[in-house]
Each structure stands twice: as C-alpha cells, then as structure tokens.
Design a protein around this motif. Sequence first.
Motif, short mmCIF file in Angstrom:
data_model
loop_
_atom_site.label_atom_id
_atom_site.label_comp_id
_atom_site.label_asym_id
_atom_site.label_seq_id
_atom_site.Cartn_x
_atom_site.Cartn_y
_atom_site.Cartn_z
N GLY A 1 0.81 -1.21 0.00
CA GLY A 1 0.00 0.00 0.00
C GLY A 1 0.85 1.26 0.00
N MET A 2 1.93 1.28 0.79
CA MET A 2 2.80 2.44 0.80
C MET A 2 3.51 2.61 -0.55
SD MET A 2 4.47 2.59 4.62
CE MET A 2 5.05 0.88 4.62
N TYR A 3 3.86 1.49 -1.19
CA TYR A 3 4.50 1.60 -2.50
C TYR A 3 3.53 2.18 -3.52
CZ TYR A 3 6.12 0.14 -7.09
OH TYR A 3 6.48 0.13 -8.41
N GLU A 4 2.29 1.72 -3.52
CA GLU A 4 1.32 2.22 -4.50
C GLU A 4 0.97 3.68 -4.27
OE1 GLU A 4 -1.93 -0.46 -4.14
OE2 GLU A 4 -0.96 -2.08 -5.28
N ALA A 5 0.98 4.13 -2.99
CA ALA A 5 0.63 5.52 -2.70
C ALA A 5 1.82 6.47 -2.79
CB ALA A 5 0.02 5.60 -1.30
N ALA A 6 3.02 5.94 -2.97
CA ALA A 6 4.22 6.78 -2.99
C ALA A 6 4.32 7.56 -4.30
CB ALA A 6 5.47 5.92 -2.79
N HIS A 7 5.16 8.58 -4.28
CA HIS A 7 5.44 9.39 -5.47
C HIS A 7 6.15 8.51 -6.51
CE1 HIS A 7 7.32 12.57 -7.94
NE2 HIS A 7 6.28 13.30 -7.55
N PRO A 8 5.95 8.76 -7.81
CA PRO A 8 6.64 7.95 -8.83
C PRO A 8 8.15 7.89 -8.68
CG PRO A 8 4.90 9.23 -9.84
CD PRO A 8 4.97 9.68 -8.42
N VAL A 9 8.76 9.00 -8.25
CA VAL A 9 10.21 8.98 -8.03
C VAL A 9 10.58 8.00 -6.92
CG1 VAL A 9 12.21 10.36 -7.36
CG2 VAL A 9 10.49 11.32 -8.90
N VAL A 10 9.81 8.03 -5.84
CA VAL A 10 10.06 7.10 -4.73
C VAL A 10 9.81 5.67 -5.18
CG1 VAL A 10 9.44 6.54 -2.35
CG2 VAL A 10 9.44 8.92 -3.11
N GLN A 11 8.79 5.45 -6.00
CA GLN A 11 8.54 4.11 -6.52
C GLN A 11 9.72 3.61 -7.36
OE1 GLN A 11 4.82 4.32 -8.64
NE2 GLN A 11 3.58 4.17 -6.78
N GLY A 12 10.29 4.51 -8.18
CA GLY A 12 11.47 4.12 -8.96
C GLY A 12 12.65 3.77 -8.08
N VAL A 13 12.84 4.53 -6.99
CA VAL A 13 13.93 4.23 -6.06
C VAL A 13 13.72 2.86 -5.42
CG1 VAL A 13 14.92 4.91 -3.84
CG2 VAL A 13 14.53 6.63 -5.60
N ILE A 14 12.49 2.56 -5.04
CA ILE A 14 12.20 1.26 -4.41
C ILE A 14 12.45 0.12 -5.39
CG2 ILE A 14 10.33 -0.15 -3.46
CD1 ILE A 14 9.18 2.41 -2.25
N ILE A 15 12.08 0.30 -6.66
CA ILE A 15 12.32 -0.75 -7.66
C ILE A 15 13.82 -0.99 -7.84
CG2 ILE A 15 12.11 -1.28 -10.11
CD1 ILE A 15 9.39 0.11 -10.07
N VAL A 16 14.60 0.09 -7.90
CA VAL A 16 16.05 -0.06 -8.05
C VAL A 16 16.64 -0.81 -6.85
CG1 VAL A 16 18.23 1.21 -8.12
CG2 VAL A 16 16.31 1.95 -9.53
N LEU A 17 16.19 -0.48 -5.66
CA LEU A 17 16.71 -1.14 -4.46
C LEU A 17 16.30 -2.61 -4.41
CD1 LEU A 17 16.13 1.69 -1.84
CD2 LEU A 17 18.30 0.96 -2.82
#
Length: 292
Positions: free
Chosen positions: A62-78
């Motif tokens: 849920g936090m991933y889906e509600a996050a900003h697209p930039v933050v989502q990209g950072v999470i995917i990279v990690l």
Amino acid sequence: MLRSSSALLTVLAGIINLCATGAHAQEQAGEHSDAAREVQAGMQLTLQQPESVLHADLTPMGMYEAAHPVVQGVIIVLLLCSVLTWTICVVKAMQLVLATHRIRQQQRWLSEMPSLPLCRGAAGHWGAAYEAPLLVREIDDELTLSSGLIDTDLKDRIEYRLARRADQQLQRLRYGIGPLATIGSVAPFIGLFGTVWGIMNSFIGIASAKNVSLAVVAPGIAEALFATAIGLVAAIPAVVLYNLFLRGLNRYQMQLDNLVAMLFLLFKRDVSLGRPVLCPEQADALRPDALR
C-alpha cells in the motif's frame, strides 16, 4: 417630596445594575458558544478528511502504491539490487565451496606423490576445473621452452609461472563479488534520496491542504521512510556477504599457495636428486636428432 425622589433614584440604579449584569452574562455566554462552535468545527474538519487519509493502507504494498513515482522508482532499483545480491550469494557460495573442496583434495593427492613425473601422469586424469593440472602444464611448458636445460634461472622462471597461474585462478574465483561492495556502499544513499524526495512531496501536499493533523502527515512520512528501510534491506546483506566471501577467498588463497609450494617442492626435489623431470614425449622431442 425628597423621600420620593431618593426612592425613585434607588429604583433606577437597581434597574441599571440588573441590565449591566444581564449584558455581561450574555457576553460570556456568547464567548462560550463561539469556543464550542470552533471545537465542533475542528471535529467536523477531522471527520470530513478523505477516506484515503483517514484509512490509509500502511502495508508495504500500500505504501508503494501511494508513494510518489520517483520514490517508486527508487524502491524498484533497491529491490533489483537486493535480488542481485542474493543471486551473487548463491552462485559464489557454491563456487567457493566446490573450489575449497577440490583444492583440499588435490593437496592430499600431492602429499602422496613422490616425484614430478608420477604427478604429471596422475594429473592428466583430473578435470579442467582442477588447479593441479594447470600448474603441471605450466612446468611442462617452461621445460619445453627452456629445451630441458635445468639451471637456477629455470627454477625462478617456473616459480614465477606457478605464482602467475595461481593469481589467475584466484582472480577467476574473485570475479563477481565486486557488485556486493558497490551495493553495500550505495544502497543506503539511494534509499535516503527516496526518503528526502518523499518527505519533500509530503510537505508540499500539507501546504496545499493547509492541514497539519497527524492523519494527513503520517502516511506521507511513512511512505518516504519506507524507501530508507528498503535501502537498508539491500545494503546490510551485501556488506555482510562481501566480508564473508573475502574471508573465504583468503582461505582459498592460502590453500592455493600451499598447493603451488608442494608442486614446486616436487620439482626441486627431482632436480636435486637428478631424477628426470621431463616426460618421455618431451625428452624425445628435445633429442638432437629430433631437432634436425
């Protein structure tokens, strides 16, 4: 007449006092009602928050889906870094365990070899993944290039070639653990970048909504800190595994150096005792009639 006038003044003063007391009471009641209306308006504002704010999904997905697209990209990279870390862990652990087992087996085998020619004949049955056949081939190549001339310089050249081959084998096994050091160093900063961006975006949203209640602030801050948590999840195993592999490679290097020393000892013993160090094929190829 005077008595009636004083009585009339007394009645008028009492009426004025009563009116003033009533006005003051009405003013206090009005202030209390204004405060009550403000409290009621605040409660209504809290109750009128959007459902997405009052009932935010604070699970990882849920936090991933509600996050900003930039933050989502950072999470995917990690997450990709974490997958790469565990892939390297499985592959290099298997390689290191097998290499350590093979080199211990070769050490036991070399300790039973009395001479280099016997070692050469037995090494031909080993597979290409074993180090001993490669080291024996280095000795044979140098003997062939030196035309079978045995002197002090030949021993130095053979020792140099054995050490170089050992270094090549060590580098081949070391290949692939470098990304672990990179992930361990960079992943926390990538997660911190996602956190800073998420908190900045949350403050912008708070300023636009003109509301600083906890229900509005908490979801955005949690989504931003989620990036830092993912960064630590990717970095900590990478650092631990990198250190473990370095210690394993150091043990492998010591055993490989022992293997080189044992093989070079066989060569020096044969030379000192005057034993033949060339195989029959090499000796036939180096005979004067064969060189004509």
